[in-house]
Design a protein around this motif. Structure first.
Motif, PDB file in Angstrom:
ATOM      1  N   GLY A 122      -9.937   0.237  -4.523  1.00  0.00           N
ATOM      2  CA  GLY A 122     -10.891   0.049  -3.430  1.00  0.00           C
ATOM      3  C   GLY A 122     -11.041  -1.392  -2.973  1.00  0.00           C
ATOM      4  N   GLN A 123     -10.303  -2.331  -3.586  1.00  0.00           N
ATOM      5  CA  GLN A 123     -10.397  -3.734  -3.164  1.00  0.00           C
ATOM      6  C   GLN A 123      -9.590  -3.967  -1.889  1.00  0.00           C
ATOM      7  OE1 GLN A 123     -12.363  -5.840  -4.491  1.00  0.00           O
ATOM      8  NE2 GLN A 123     -12.764  -5.081  -6.567  1.00  0.00           N
ATOM      9  N   ALA A 124      -9.993  -4.992  -1.134  1.00  0.00           N
ATOM     10  CA  ALA A 124      -9.277  -5.360   0.083  1.00  0.00           C
ATOM     11  C   ALA A 124      -7.900  -5.937  -0.262  1.00  0.00           C
ATOM     12  CB  ALA A 124     -10.084  -6.395   0.862  1.00  0.00           C
ATOM     13  N   ASP A 125      -6.949  -5.776   0.680  1.00  0.00           N
ATOM     14  CA  ASP A 125      -5.592  -6.295   0.508  1.00  0.00           C
ATOM     15  C   ASP A 125      -5.471  -7.782   0.821  1.00  0.00           C
ATOM     16  OD1 ASP A 125      -4.611  -3.902  -0.242  1.00  0.00           O
ATOM     17  OD2 ASP A 125      -3.682  -3.405   1.683  1.00  0.00           O
ATOM     18  N   THR A 126      -6.590  -8.391   1.167  1.00  0.00           N
ATOM     19  CA  THR A 126      -6.546  -9.834   1.404  1.00  0.00           C
ATOM     20  C   THR A 126      -7.619 -10.493   0.541  1.00  0.00           C
ATOM     21  OG1 THR A 126      -8.089  -9.591   3.238  1.00  0.00           O
ATOM     22  CG2 THR A 126      -5.745  -9.681   3.809  1.00  0.00           C
ATOM     23  N   CYS A 127      -7.388 -11.749   0.217  1.00  0.00           N
ATOM     24  CA  CYS A 127      -8.340 -12.503  -0.596  1.00  0.00           C
ATOM     25  C   CYS A 127      -8.089 -13.964  -0.272  1.00  0.00           C
ATOM     26  CB  CYS A 127      -8.076 -12.215  -2.079  1.00  0.00           C
ATOM     27  SG  CYS A 127      -8.876 -13.360  -3.212  1.00  0.00           S
TER      28      CYS A 127
END
Ligand code: WTA
Length: 659
Positions: A250-255
């Motif tokens: 569920g984490q975003a693909d960007t950081c």
């Protein structure tokens, strides 16, 4: 060490770069190499400053290249800021590499999984978001105890993305070593796997972490992240333990990459010297990455369509610089291998090179020598049975490569057409120091050739005076370089004492002995601790070993000194034959033949007084021959020491001698 070391090995073969290779190389011909070297020497500030601006993406530009005011605590590019993971991954999203395979992973059982730079970037971002979600941030320290995997590389990159300093502990190390490192580095996070798979066997990792964390002084560790590799059973501590796939979920693909100061510690890696507690070698972010990337491009002559395979584990510096950081920043497609070279059989490396069409292969002399032995014992596993025509370059690292092993590698693996780059460097140097540029440097088997542009070396006596050509002494690096060790973690005094003894006037002491020949080529003679003293002559064991390995019956050899009332030390050789281990009846004849051989090749001074035979050499976990133990055998006729730190303790069981 006092006085110079006598050189006895004469190696005259020279291999010029092939015209086609030279024509296509980034650094083509010796004039180009000399020009780079001159440029670096004349104006190091411009040389390194331009390189750092050209090769790295900065968040805040630096205004100062090198600050020497607190030497030997050198600072490079120190008012600049960048992020290492951005330089390894984000840069490839917009330069045409996004859909190129970044990693082709082959598991122990042969399963293959490929990720592109885009996919790896997304994976690293999800993991970084997950780690940040657990409350970790820049300045924290994480221990990684993981198998070779896409996940391990992604976790290292995720730490770099957040400014978390990592310390990778080789998966083959015991609970005790793991505990020692967790405590010394003051880790607050541990990342591990349930188990690792090697040669068809599952070896628990999480259980070792549990045991290490049950030990004293580990209270800082708040969370443990576990990569599910095998599905094997693990104990679980709710609140502390998390599955990697769950924190990613569920984490975003960007950081957003966290900018860090150039000198921010990217990682700490422990080296176990022969004595004392392991040293935590602390590396920087910018200077380290710059040199890891530059040296990868130069020494491997990296091209966009290369398929690069470094067989080192990420638990060693070679895996850091030439899997996770330098080669990734250079945008190479890389093979990452979970298993061992002898499973399911000794043809595994050749089979993988054939299937993945590897173009650059980088491995260790210990692997080469053991595969020479294997292909003599089981010819169906020899490289001749495989199509290795994709290869264009071979590399070696970790120990001196004996000239005969070099020539075998060149002929049997490289088909006589691939240059062999013998790269000398150390955990402390961060990247290659002495190595050929394959489109320029004529090669001499057994020599790591010349310093790379920007690197200045010398061979000196114990008072720090330069020795003439042909005289062996201490190998030192006389100018700072960007990827050098910054300090010993938590022990600045030990840093100065170990590497910058006052007699050397500021030069870095490598701990290796070496000599330079009349062309300035460097010949490593082994660790200074391993030098022998025979009848007033000081001998580097490496040369006698190379002479033994040049005999048709010998796969591997180690030479040590045993105290002797007459000669000071007597030469004692340990030999692993290519074929069957001789029985007690045949051993004296073989020992006699080997003695005559050394006598004929180099003379009486190097002739082994005693010879032992075994079917393997005792090796450290990183594949280096453990001469310290062999010295005890030579002296006492048996092993009295704890051998639990060996890769292969049973190697000592079948050792017999002396003859
Ligand atoms: C030895 C590995 C001869 C040397 C990158 C050095 C070598 C130590 C070579 C560092 C080589 C490494 N020829 N000897 N090409 N490469 N060594 O820290 O004794 O695991 O000091 O770093 O390995 O080992 P380390």
């Amino acid at each position: 060490m006092s006085g110079a070391i006598d050189s006895i090995l004469v190696e005259k073969r020279v291999f010029e770069p092939a015209p086609e290779f030279k024509a296509a190389a980034a650094v083509s011909g010796m004039e180009a190499y000399q020009a780079l070297r001159e440029q670096a020497r004349r104006d190091p500030d411009t040389f390194w400053g331009d390189a750092a601006r050209d090769m790295l993406v900065w968040r805040k530009p630096f205004t100062r290249v090198l600050d020497e005011s607190d030497a030997p605590f050198y600072r490079w590019f120190d008012d600049g800021e960048l992020n290492v993971s951005e330089n390894c991954l984000d840069v490839h999203l917009s330069n045409g590499n996004a859909d190129k395979p970044a990693i082709v992973f082959e598991a122990d059982d042969g399963r293959v999984q490929t990720v592109s730079f885009r996919e790896l970037h997304a994976r690293v971002c999800r993991i970084a978001n997950g780690i940040a979600g657990l409350g970790y941030r820049k300045g924290d320290r994480a221990i990684l105890y993981m198998p070779m995997s896409i996940e391990a590389i992604a976790c290292m990159q995720a730490c770099a993305r957040l400014g978390i300093t990592h310390s990778v502990v080789f998966g083959g190390f015991s609970t005790k070593s793991l505990h020692q490192r967790i405590v010394d580095v003051q880790a607050s996070l541990v990342i591990t796997a349930d188990e690792q798979m090697r040669g068809g066997r599952a070896i628990p990792l999480k259980a070792a972490v549990d045991e290490a964390l049950a030990g004293p002084d580990t209270g800082r560790v708040r969370q443990v992240i576990v990569y599910r590799r095998s599905g094997g059973r693990v104990d679980w501590r709710d609140g502390r333990d998390h599955w990697l796939h769950e924190i990613e979920d569920g984490q975003a693909d960007t950081c957003a990459p966290v900018p860090v100061e150039a000198e921010h510690p990217l990682f700490i890696l422990y080296t176990s010297g022969s004595t004392g507690k392991p040293k935590g070698v602390q590396h920087s972010s910018a200077g380290y990455l710059l040199w890891a990337k530059m040296s990868a491009q130069w020494v491997f002559d990296a091209k966009p369509d290369d398929v690069f395979w470094c067989t080192a584990d990420i638990g060693w510096v070679t895996g850091h610089s030439y899997i996770v950081y330098g080669t990734m920043a250079a945008g190479l497609t890389q093979i990452v291998f979970e298993g061992v070279p002898t499973y399911p059989d000794a043809g595994r490396f050749w089979d993988m090179i054939q299937r993945h069409k590897v173009t650059i292969f980088y491995t260790a002399p210990t692997a080469i020598r053991s595969l020479i032995k294997a292909s003599s014992a089981a010819p169906e596993t020899a490289p001749a049975n495989y199509d290795l025509s994709s290869l264009r370059l071979l590399g070696s690292v970790g120990e001196p490569i004996n000239p005969e092993a070099w020539v075998w590698y060149h002929q049997h693996v490289g088909g006589g057409r691939c240059p062999v780059v013998d790269t000398w460097w150390q955990t402390e140097t961060g990247g290659h120091i002495l190595a050929p540029l394959p489109g320029a440097t004529p090669l001499k088997p057994g020599s790591c050739t010349l310093p790379l542009p920007g690197i200045e070396i010398d061979v000196v006596d114990e008072a720090g005076r330069s020795l003439p050509e042909g005289k062996g002494g201490y190998l030192v690096i006389t100018r700072p370089w960007p990827a050098m060790i910054r300090t010993v973690w938590g022990d600045a005094e030990r840093y100065v004492k170990s590497y910058f003894p006052p007699e050397l006037g500021g030069a870095y002491l490598s701990g290796d002995s070496a000599q330079l020949d009349s062309d300035g080529y460097c010949w490593i003679m082994g660790r200074t601790d391993d030098v022998l003293s025979v009848s007033g002559h000081r001998l580097g064991g490496t040369e006698i070993e190379s002479t033994l390995v040049a005999h048709e019956a010998v796969a591997e050899a180690a030479v040590v000194g045993r105290p002797d009332p007459v000669t000071g030390e007597a030469v004692v050789a340990f030999v692993v034959p290519k074929d069957e281990l001789p029985g007690e009846a045949d051993a004296p004849a073989l020992a006699g033949a080997l003695r005559d051989w050394v006598m004929r090749e180099v003379g009486p001074i190097a002739k082994p007084r005693e010879i032992w035979f075994g079917n393997a050499m005792p090796k450290t976990r990183s594949g280096k021959i453990m001469r310290r133990l062999l010295r005890i055998v030579a002296e006492n006729g048996e092993i009295t020491q704890d051998t639990s730190t060996l890769e292969n303790p049973d190697a000592l069981n079948r050792l017999h001698g002396p003859y």
